[in-house]
Motif scaffolding. Structure first.
Motif, PDB file in Angstrom:
ATOM      1  N   ARG A  72       0.865  -1.191   0.000  1.00 47.83           N
ATOM      2  CA  ARG A  72       0.000   0.000   0.000  1.00 47.83           C
ATOM      3  C   ARG A  72       0.895   1.232   0.000  1.00 47.83           C
ATOM      4  NH1 ARG A  72      -5.157  -1.412  -1.060  1.00 47.83           N
ATOM      5  NH2 ARG A  72      -5.688  -3.286   0.058  1.00 47.83           N
ATOM      6  N   LEU A  73       0.926   1.912  -1.093  1.00 46.71           N
ATOM      7  CA  LEU A  73       1.774   3.096  -1.208  1.00 46.71           C
ATOM      8  C   LEU A  73       0.972   4.353  -0.908  1.00 46.71           C
ATOM      9  CD1 LEU A  73       3.692   2.183  -4.484  1.00 46.71           C
ATOM     10  CD2 LEU A  73       4.420   1.833  -2.137  1.00 46.71           C
ATOM     11  N   GLU A  74       1.635   5.321  -0.322  1.00 46.53           N
ATOM     12  CA  GLU A  74       0.956   6.578  -0.002  1.00 46.53           C
ATOM     13  C   GLU A  74       0.838   7.484  -1.221  1.00 46.53           C
ATOM     14  OE1 GLU A  74       2.500   8.517   3.433  1.00 46.53           O
ATOM     15  OE2 GLU A  74       2.687   6.643   4.531  1.00 46.53           O
ATOM     16  N   PHE A  75       1.722   7.304  -2.158  1.00 54.64           N
ATOM     17  CA  PHE A  75       1.657   8.104  -3.386  1.00 54.64           C
ATOM     18  C   PHE A  75       2.051   7.221  -4.558  1.00 54.64           C
ATOM     19  CE2 PHE A  75       6.024   8.315  -2.137  1.00 54.64           C
ATOM     20  CZ  PHE A  75       6.732   8.282  -3.320  1.00 54.64           C
ATOM     21  N   TYR A  76       1.639   7.631  -5.734  1.00 50.18           N
ATOM     22  CA  TYR A  76       1.950   6.902  -6.948  1.00 50.18           C
ATOM     23  C   TYR A  76       2.652   7.841  -7.919  1.00 50.18           C
ATOM     24  CZ  TYR A  76      -1.111   3.171  -5.416  1.00 50.18           C
ATOM     25  OH  TYR A  76      -1.680   2.146  -4.719  1.00 50.18           O
TER      26      TYR A  76
END
Length: 109
Positions: A28-32
């Motif tokens: 789960r990434l906070e930004f892409y």
């Protein structure tokens, strides 16, 4: 196939069919980043490939066990009808896991 010891061959085949583990969940990434592909799409593709490979292992190692007699199949905890049933399942269902669950249900009754 080594026909000298069918029980050992059957247990070896079952271990080989179960050896492939599923791919891990995507992080789960906070930004892409703008050019980053969707991780859920990649995970779904990995899972589809895993199911395909797992079914190939099942067909390569477990389905040939049908050449042995019913006593050998009972020694590893399965019967001929269950292996035929698992081989006919759709690709979206893991045949090895479904066969194990069916054997566990049969043991409880």
């Amino acid at each position: 196939m080594n026909h000298d010891n069918p029980n050992r061959q059957a247990k070896y085949a079952w271990r080989q069919a179960r050896r492939l583990t599923p791919p891990p969940e995507p992080p789960r990434l906070e930004f892409y980043m703008p050019a980053m592909p969707p991780l859920t799409l990649i995970h779904k593709l990995e899972m589809r490939w895993w199911r395909y490979r797992r079914r190939q292992l099942f067909r390569r190692h477990v389905v040939p066990l049908l050449a042995y007699d019913d006593h050998v199949l009972q020694d590893i905890g399965h019967c001929r009808e269950d292996i035929h049933w698992a081989n006919q399942l759709p690709l979206s269902i893991d045949a090895v896991q479904a066969l194990e669950e069916r054997a566990n249900i049969g043991d409880k009754t």
